[in-house]
Scaffold this active site. Structure first.
Site, PDB file in Angstrom:
ATOM      1  N   SER A  73       0.781  -1.585  -0.124  1.00 42.95           N
ATOM      2  CA  SER A  73      -0.056  -0.159   0.094  1.00 42.95           C
ATOM      3  C   SER A  73       0.994   1.559   0.418  1.00 42.95           C
ATOM      4  CB  SER A  73      -0.953   0.256   1.201  1.00 42.95           C
ATOM      5  OG  SER A  73      -2.246  -0.753   0.723  1.00 42.95           O
ATOM      6  N   LYS A  76       0.079   2.990  -3.414  1.00 44.72           N
ATOM      7  CA  LYS A  76      -0.724   4.215  -3.501  1.00 44.72           C
ATOM      8  C   LYS A  76      -0.549   5.097  -2.701  1.00 44.72           C
ATOM      9  CE  LYS A  76      -3.686   0.546  -1.575  1.00 44.72           C
ATOM     10  NZ  LYS A  76      -4.811  -0.459  -0.587  1.00 44.72           N
ATOM     11  N   TYR A 198      -3.577  -2.648 -10.444  1.00 44.83           N
ATOM     12  CA  TYR A 198      -3.866  -2.040  -9.157  1.00 44.83           C
ATOM     13  C   TYR A 198      -2.518  -3.283  -8.387  1.00 44.83           C
ATOM     14  CZ  TYR A 198      -4.928  -2.050  -4.544  1.00 44.83           C
ATOM     15  OH  TYR A 198      -4.641  -2.059  -2.838  1.00 44.83           O
ATOM     16  N   TYR A 249      -3.707   3.009   8.240  1.00 44.62           N
ATOM     17  CA  TYR A 249      -4.826   2.294   7.991  1.00 44.62           C
ATOM     18  C   TYR A 249      -5.925   2.918   8.931  1.00 44.62           C
ATOM     19  CZ  TYR A 249      -1.758  -1.405   5.575  1.00 44.62           C
ATOM     20  OH  TYR A 249      -1.398  -1.781   4.002  1.00 44.62           O
ATOM     21  N   VAL A 267       1.126  -4.074   3.935  1.00 41.26           N
ATOM     22  CA  VAL A 267       1.300  -5.065   4.471  1.00 41.26           C
ATOM     23  C   VAL A 267       2.890  -5.447   4.126  1.00 41.26           C
ATOM     24  CG1 VAL A 267      -1.703  -5.050   4.694  1.00 41.26           C
ATOM     25  CG2 VAL A 267      -0.320  -5.605   3.084  1.00 41.26           C
TER      26      VAL A 267
HETATM   27  N1  GLU Z   1      -2.398  -5.683  -1.716  1.00 38.45           N
HETATM   28  C1  GLU Z   1      -3.387  -5.363  -1.027  1.00 38.45           C
HETATM   29  C2  GLU Z   1      -4.564  -5.219  -0.785  1.00 38.45           C
HETATM   30  O1  GLU Z   1      -5.246  -4.672  -1.778  1.00 38.45           O
HETATM   31  C3  GLU Z   1      -2.675  -4.270  -0.099  1.00 38.45           C
HETATM   32  C4  GLU Z   1      -2.474  -4.209   1.558  1.00 38.45           C
HETATM   33  C5  GLU Z   1      -1.898  -3.592   1.881  1.00 38.45           C
HETATM   34  O2  GLU Z   1      -0.850  -2.685   2.096  1.00 38.45           O
HETATM   35  O3  GLU Z   1      -2.209  -2.323   2.759  1.00 38.45           O
HETATM   36  O4  GLU Z   1      -5.681  -5.764  -0.028  1.00 38.45           O
END
Ligand code: GLU
Length: 313
Positions: A73, A76, A198, A249, A267
Protein backbone atom coordinates in the site's frame (compact mmCIF):
# COMPACT_ATOMS: atom_id res chain seq x y z
CA UNK A 1 13.14 29.33 -1.99
CA UNK A 2 11.43 25.97 -2.61
CA UNK A 3 12.93 24.27 0.43
CA UNK A 4 15.63 24.66 3.03
CA UNK A 5 18.97 23.95 1.31
CA UNK A 6 20.72 24.04 4.65
CA UNK A 7 18.81 20.99 5.90
CA UNK A 8 21.16 18.34 7.38
CA UNK A 9 22.87 15.79 5.12
CA UNK A 10 21.82 12.14 5.34
CA UNK A 11 24.99 11.00 7.13
CA UNK A 12 24.10 13.33 10.00
CA UNK A 13 21.27 10.95 10.86
CA UNK A 14 23.38 7.78 11.05
CA UNK A 15 24.16 7.96 14.80
CA UNK A 16 20.49 8.37 15.62
CA UNK A 17 19.55 5.44 13.36
CA UNK A 18 22.17 3.29 15.08
CA UNK A 19 20.81 4.31 18.48
CA UNK A 20 17.26 3.43 17.40
CA UNK A 21 18.31 0.05 16.00
CA UNK A 22 19.99 -0.79 19.30
CA UNK A 23 17.08 0.46 21.41
CA UNK A 24 14.40 -1.46 19.57
CA UNK A 25 16.43 -4.60 18.87
CA UNK A 26 13.93 -6.75 20.78
CA UNK A 27 10.98 -5.59 18.66
CA UNK A 28 11.53 -7.07 15.18
CA UNK A 29 9.72 -10.40 15.23
CA UNK A 30 6.79 -9.05 17.24
CA UNK A 31 3.52 -9.08 15.38
CA UNK A 32 2.74 -11.28 12.39
CA UNK A 33 3.69 -11.13 8.74
CA UNK A 34 0.70 -10.50 6.47
CA UNK A 35 -0.95 -13.83 5.75
CA UNK A 36 -3.67 -13.01 3.23
CA UNK A 37 -1.43 -14.27 0.43
CA UNK A 38 1.17 -17.07 0.71
CA UNK A 39 3.92 -14.96 -0.89
CA UNK A 40 3.85 -12.54 2.05
CA UNK A 41 3.08 -15.08 4.78
CA UNK A 42 6.47 -16.74 4.29
CA UNK A 43 8.48 -13.55 5.01
CA UNK A 44 10.36 -13.75 8.33
CA UNK A 45 8.88 -11.13 10.74
CA UNK A 46 12.29 -10.78 12.39
CA UNK A 47 13.77 -8.53 9.67
CA UNK A 48 14.53 -4.82 10.22
CA UNK A 49 15.95 -1.99 8.16
CA UNK A 50 15.71 1.80 8.29
CA UNK A 51 16.98 4.58 6.02
CA UNK A 52 16.91 8.37 5.88
CA UNK A 53 17.19 10.34 2.64
CA UNK A 54 18.10 14.02 2.69
CA UNK A 55 16.75 16.63 0.28
CA UNK A 56 19.75 16.33 -2.05
CA UNK A 57 19.51 12.56 -2.63
CA UNK A 58 21.96 11.47 0.05
CA UNK A 59 20.86 8.37 1.95
CA UNK A 60 22.08 6.38 4.94
CA UNK A 61 20.67 3.43 6.80
CA UNK A 62 20.96 0.65 9.33
CA UNK A 63 20.06 -3.04 9.37
CA UNK A 64 18.61 -4.45 6.17
CA UNK A 65 18.11 -1.09 4.53
CA UNK A 66 19.21 -2.43 1.13
CA UNK A 67 16.98 -5.53 1.19
CA UNK A 68 13.99 -5.34 -1.19
CA UNK A 69 10.53 -6.00 0.24
CA UNK A 70 6.95 -5.83 -0.98
CA UNK A 71 5.87 -2.19 -0.94
CA UNK A 72 2.13 -2.94 -1.12
CA UNK A 73 0.00 0.00 0.00
CA UNK A 74 2.93 2.41 0.17
CA UNK A 75 2.63 2.64 -3.62
CA UNK A 76 -0.76 4.30 -3.13
CA UNK A 77 1.01 7.54 -2.21
CA UNK A 78 3.00 7.62 -5.44
CA UNK A 79 -0.01 6.74 -7.60
CA UNK A 80 -1.95 9.56 -5.93
CA UNK A 81 0.86 12.03 -6.57
CA UNK A 82 1.08 11.05 -10.25
CA UNK A 83 -2.65 11.53 -10.74
CA UNK A 84 -2.59 14.92 -9.02
CA UNK A 85 0.36 15.90 -11.21
CA UNK A 86 -1.75 15.17 -14.29
CA UNK A 87 -5.15 16.50 -13.36
CA UNK A 88 -4.79 18.36 -10.06
CA UNK A 89 -8.05 18.56 -8.11
CA UNK A 90 -10.34 16.72 -10.57
CA UNK A 91 -9.60 13.43 -8.77
CA UNK A 92 -11.41 14.61 -5.66
CA UNK A 93 -14.78 14.35 -7.44
CA UNK A 94 -14.32 10.57 -7.25
CA UNK A 95 -12.60 9.98 -3.94
CA UNK A 96 -12.76 11.71 -0.56
CA UNK A 97 -10.03 12.64 1.89
CA UNK A 98 -11.38 11.72 5.30
CA UNK A 99 -10.26 8.82 7.48
CA UNK A 100 -12.57 5.87 6.96
CA UNK A 101 -12.65 4.45 10.48
CA UNK A 102 -12.94 1.06 8.77
CA UNK A 103 -10.45 -1.61 7.68
CA UNK A 104 -8.51 -0.93 4.47
CA UNK A 105 -10.54 -3.40 2.41
CA UNK A 106 -13.98 -2.62 3.79
CA UNK A 107 -17.05 -2.48 1.53
CA UNK A 108 -19.51 -1.23 4.09
CA UNK A 109 -19.20 2.57 3.67
CA UNK A 110 -19.31 2.53 -0.10
CA UNK A 111 -23.02 1.93 -0.51
CA UNK A 112 -24.28 4.62 1.79
CA UNK A 113 -21.70 7.07 0.45
CA UNK A 114 -22.75 6.52 -3.17
CA UNK A 115 -19.67 4.72 -4.35
CA UNK A 116 -17.23 7.50 -3.42
CA UNK A 117 -14.43 5.95 -1.31
CA UNK A 118 -13.49 7.83 1.83
CA UNK A 119 -9.84 8.38 0.88
CA UNK A 120 -7.19 7.34 -1.67
CA UNK A 121 -5.35 5.05 0.74
CA UNK A 122 -8.05 2.49 1.52
CA UNK A 123 -8.26 -0.12 -1.23
CA UNK A 124 -11.49 1.32 -2.64
CA UNK A 125 -9.93 4.76 -3.04
CA UNK A 126 -6.68 3.38 -4.41
CA UNK A 127 -8.61 1.55 -7.10
CA UNK A 128 -10.17 4.88 -8.13
CA UNK A 129 -6.70 6.46 -8.24
CA UNK A 130 -5.30 3.62 -10.36
CA UNK A 131 -8.31 3.95 -12.65
CA UNK A 132 -7.55 7.65 -13.14
CA UNK A 133 -3.86 6.93 -13.72
CA UNK A 134 -4.76 4.30 -16.30
CA UNK A 135 -7.03 6.77 -18.11
CA UNK A 136 -4.38 9.50 -18.01
CA UNK A 137 -1.34 7.43 -19.00
CA UNK A 138 -2.63 4.29 -20.74
CA UNK A 139 -0.35 2.11 -18.57
CA UNK A 140 -0.78 2.89 -14.89
CA UNK A 141 1.57 0.31 -13.39
CA UNK A 142 4.38 1.00 -15.88
CA UNK A 143 4.04 4.75 -15.35
CA UNK A 144 4.31 4.25 -11.61
CA UNK A 145 7.31 1.94 -11.96
CA UNK A 146 9.11 4.44 -14.21
CA UNK A 147 8.53 7.17 -11.65
CA UNK A 148 9.83 5.06 -8.75
CA UNK A 149 12.93 4.06 -10.71
CA UNK A 150 13.63 7.68 -11.64
CA UNK A 151 13.16 9.09 -8.15
CA UNK A 152 15.15 6.36 -6.39
CA UNK A 153 17.84 6.20 -9.07
CA UNK A 154 17.46 2.42 -9.01
CA UNK A 155 16.64 0.96 -12.44
CA UNK A 156 16.47 -2.54 -10.91
CA UNK A 157 13.16 -1.87 -9.16
CA UNK A 158 10.48 -4.13 -10.58
CA UNK A 159 7.22 -5.99 -10.09
CA UNK A 160 7.23 -9.23 -8.13
CA UNK A 161 5.05 -11.21 -10.51
CA UNK A 162 4.60 -14.04 -8.01
CA UNK A 163 3.11 -11.60 -5.51
CA UNK A 164 0.96 -10.00 -8.23
CA UNK A 165 -0.36 -13.41 -9.27
CA UNK A 166 -1.03 -14.31 -5.65
CA UNK A 167 -2.94 -11.02 -5.16
CA UNK A 168 -5.01 -11.79 -8.27
CA UNK A 169 -5.74 -15.33 -7.09
CA UNK A 170 -7.01 -13.94 -3.77
CA UNK A 171 -8.49 -10.76 -5.23
CA UNK A 172 -12.23 -11.30 -4.90
CA UNK A 173 -12.71 -8.49 -2.42
CA UNK A 174 -10.78 -5.96 -4.47
CA UNK A 175 -12.77 -7.08 -7.53
CA UNK A 176 -16.00 -6.57 -5.59
CA UNK A 177 -14.89 -3.07 -4.53
CA UNK A 178 -13.95 -2.11 -8.09
CA UNK A 179 -17.18 -3.38 -9.66
CA UNK A 180 -19.26 -1.70 -6.99
CA UNK A 181 -17.52 1.66 -7.49
CA UNK A 182 -17.81 1.27 -11.26
CA UNK A 183 -21.58 0.88 -10.86
CA UNK A 184 -21.62 4.45 -9.49
CA UNK A 185 -19.44 5.73 -12.34
CA UNK A 186 -16.36 6.51 -10.25
CA UNK A 187 -14.32 3.84 -12.03
CA UNK A 188 -14.41 4.05 -15.81
CA UNK A 189 -11.84 1.55 -17.05
CA UNK A 190 -12.84 -2.10 -17.52
CA UNK A 191 -12.39 -3.70 -14.12
CA UNK A 192 -10.31 -6.84 -14.97
CA UNK A 193 -7.34 -4.97 -16.53
CA UNK A 194 -7.62 -2.28 -13.87
CA UNK A 195 -7.20 -4.95 -11.20
CA UNK A 196 -4.13 -6.29 -13.01
CA UNK A 197 -2.56 -2.83 -12.83
CA UNK A 198 -3.50 -2.49 -9.15
CA UNK A 199 -2.05 -5.90 -8.24
CA UNK A 200 1.17 -5.17 -10.14
CA UNK A 201 1.36 -1.80 -8.39
CA UNK A 202 1.07 -3.49 -4.97
CA UNK A 203 3.72 -6.07 -5.91
CA UNK A 204 6.53 -3.57 -6.57
CA UNK A 205 9.65 -4.50 -4.60
CA UNK A 206 11.87 -1.75 -3.19
CA UNK A 207 14.25 -1.37 -0.29
CA UNK A 208 14.30 1.29 2.46
CA UNK A 209 16.81 3.46 0.58
CA UNK A 210 14.73 3.34 -2.62
CA UNK A 211 11.55 4.31 -0.81
CA UNK A 212 13.13 7.08 1.24
CA UNK A 213 14.58 8.58 -1.95
CA UNK A 214 11.37 8.09 -3.94
CA UNK A 215 9.38 9.95 -1.29
CA UNK A 216 11.80 12.86 -1.41
CA UNK A 217 9.52 15.03 -3.52
CA UNK A 218 7.13 15.18 -0.56
CA UNK A 219 9.90 16.52 1.67
CA UNK A 220 10.92 18.95 -1.11
CA UNK A 221 7.38 20.38 -1.30
CA UNK A 222 6.66 18.80 -4.69
CA UNK A 223 10.07 19.03 -6.38
CA UNK A 224 11.42 15.83 -8.00
CA UNK A 225 14.94 14.43 -7.62
CA UNK A 226 16.00 16.07 -10.91
CA UNK A 227 14.82 19.50 -9.73
CA UNK A 228 11.68 19.59 -11.88
CA UNK A 229 8.37 20.15 -10.20
CA UNK A 230 5.88 17.25 -9.92
CA UNK A 231 3.34 18.87 -7.61
CA UNK A 232 2.66 22.42 -6.59
CA UNK A 233 3.70 23.25 -3.07
CA UNK A 234 0.04 23.23 -2.13
CA UNK A 235 -0.57 19.77 -3.69
CA UNK A 236 2.46 18.36 -1.86
CA UNK A 237 1.02 19.72 1.36
CA UNK A 238 -2.29 18.05 0.52
CA UNK A 239 -0.69 14.64 -0.10
CA UNK A 240 1.23 14.91 3.18
CA UNK A 241 -1.99 15.87 4.96
CA UNK A 242 -3.87 12.86 3.60
CA UNK A 243 -0.95 10.65 4.64
CA UNK A 244 -1.15 12.09 8.13
CA UNK A 245 -4.90 11.51 8.49
CA UNK A 246 -5.37 8.32 6.45
CA UNK A 247 -1.95 6.76 5.77
CA UNK A 248 -1.67 4.10 8.44
CA UNK A 249 -4.89 2.14 8.09
CA UNK A 250 -7.33 2.49 10.94
CA UNK A 251 -4.59 3.68 13.29
CA UNK A 252 -3.71 7.10 11.86
CA UNK A 253 -4.61 8.77 15.15
CA UNK A 254 -2.23 6.50 17.05
CA UNK A 255 0.50 7.04 14.43
CA UNK A 256 0.11 10.84 14.67
CA UNK A 257 0.19 10.56 18.46
CA UNK A 258 3.34 8.43 18.54
CA UNK A 259 5.26 9.61 15.46
CA UNK A 260 3.75 12.94 14.44
CA UNK A 261 4.68 12.75 10.77
CA UNK A 262 2.83 12.13 7.51
CA UNK A 263 3.30 8.42 6.91
CA UNK A 264 2.13 5.58 4.71
CA UNK A 265 2.37 1.94 5.67
CA UNK A 266 1.95 -1.28 3.72
CA UNK A 267 1.25 -4.84 4.75
CA UNK A 268 4.72 -5.83 3.55
CA UNK A 269 5.89 -4.15 6.78
CA UNK A 270 7.24 -0.94 5.28
CA UNK A 271 6.42 2.61 6.39
CA UNK A 272 7.49 5.83 4.66
CA UNK A 273 7.38 9.01 6.72
CA UNK A 274 8.03 12.56 5.56
CA UNK A 275 9.63 15.43 7.45
CA UNK A 276 8.69 18.34 5.16
CA UNK A 277 11.68 20.53 4.34
CA UNK A 278 14.13 18.10 5.96
CA UNK A 279 14.18 14.43 5.00
CA UNK A 280 12.25 11.25 4.26
CA UNK A 281 12.48 8.13 6.42
CA UNK A 282 11.65 4.54 5.51
CA UNK A 283 11.54 1.65 7.93
CA UNK A 284 10.82 -2.02 7.26
CA UNK A 285 10.00 -4.87 9.60
CA UNK A 286 7.36 -7.38 8.49
CA UNK A 287 5.74 -8.16 11.85
CA UNK A 288 2.39 -6.32 11.80
CA UNK A 289 0.04 -5.27 14.57
CA UNK A 290 -3.68 -6.02 14.37
CA UNK A 291 -4.31 -2.88 12.28
CA UNK A 292 -1.68 -3.83 9.66
CA UNK A 293 1.17 -1.52 10.69
CA UNK A 294 4.70 -2.74 11.36
CA UNK A 295 5.21 -3.10 15.13
CA UNK A 296 8.96 -2.43 15.05
CA UNK A 297 8.51 0.15 12.27
CA UNK A 298 6.16 2.35 14.28
CA UNK A 299 8.38 1.97 17.36
CA UNK A 300 11.45 3.01 15.35
CA UNK A 301 9.71 6.08 13.91
CA UNK A 302 8.41 6.97 17.36
CA UNK A 303 12.01 6.95 18.62
CA UNK A 304 13.21 8.87 15.53
CA UNK A 305 10.93 11.84 16.12
CA UNK A 306 11.49 11.72 19.87
CA UNK A 307 15.29 11.69 19.58
CA UNK A 308 15.54 14.25 16.74
CA UNK A 309 12.58 16.51 17.61
CA UNK A 310 11.60 16.23 13.93
CA UNK A 311 7.88 15.70 14.34
CA UNK A 312 5.69 18.26 12.55
CA UNK A 313 4.14 19.03 15.95
N1 GLU B 1 -2.36 -5.61 -1.98
C1 GLU B 1 -3.15 -5.37 -0.82
C2 GLU B 1 -4.60 -5.39 -1.13
O1 GLU B 1 -5.01 -4.73 -2.04
C3 GLU B 1 -2.76 -4.06 -0.21
C4 GLU B 1 -2.45 -4.34 1.13
C5 GLU B 1 -1.88 -3.17 1.89
O2 GLU B 1 -0.66 -2.98 1.94
O3 GLU B 1 -2.69 -2.46 2.50
O4 GLU B 1 -5.36 -6.06 -0.48
Amino acid sequence: MPFAHDAPKAGTYLPVLEEIAAEISAMPGRGRSADYIPALACVDPDRFGMAVADLDGGVCGVGEWRTPFSTQSITKVFALALVLAHESGALWEHVGREPSGNPFNSLVQLEYENGVPRNPFINAGALVVTDRLQTLTGDASADLLDFLRAESGNAEIGFDLEVAASEAAHGDRNAALAHFIASYGHIRQPVPPLLDHYFRQCSIEMNCADLALAGGFLARHGVRADGSRLLSRSEAKQVNAVMMTCGTYDAAGEFAYRVGLPGKSGVGGGIVAVVPGRCTVCVWSPGLDERGNSVAGVAALDRFTTLTGLSVF
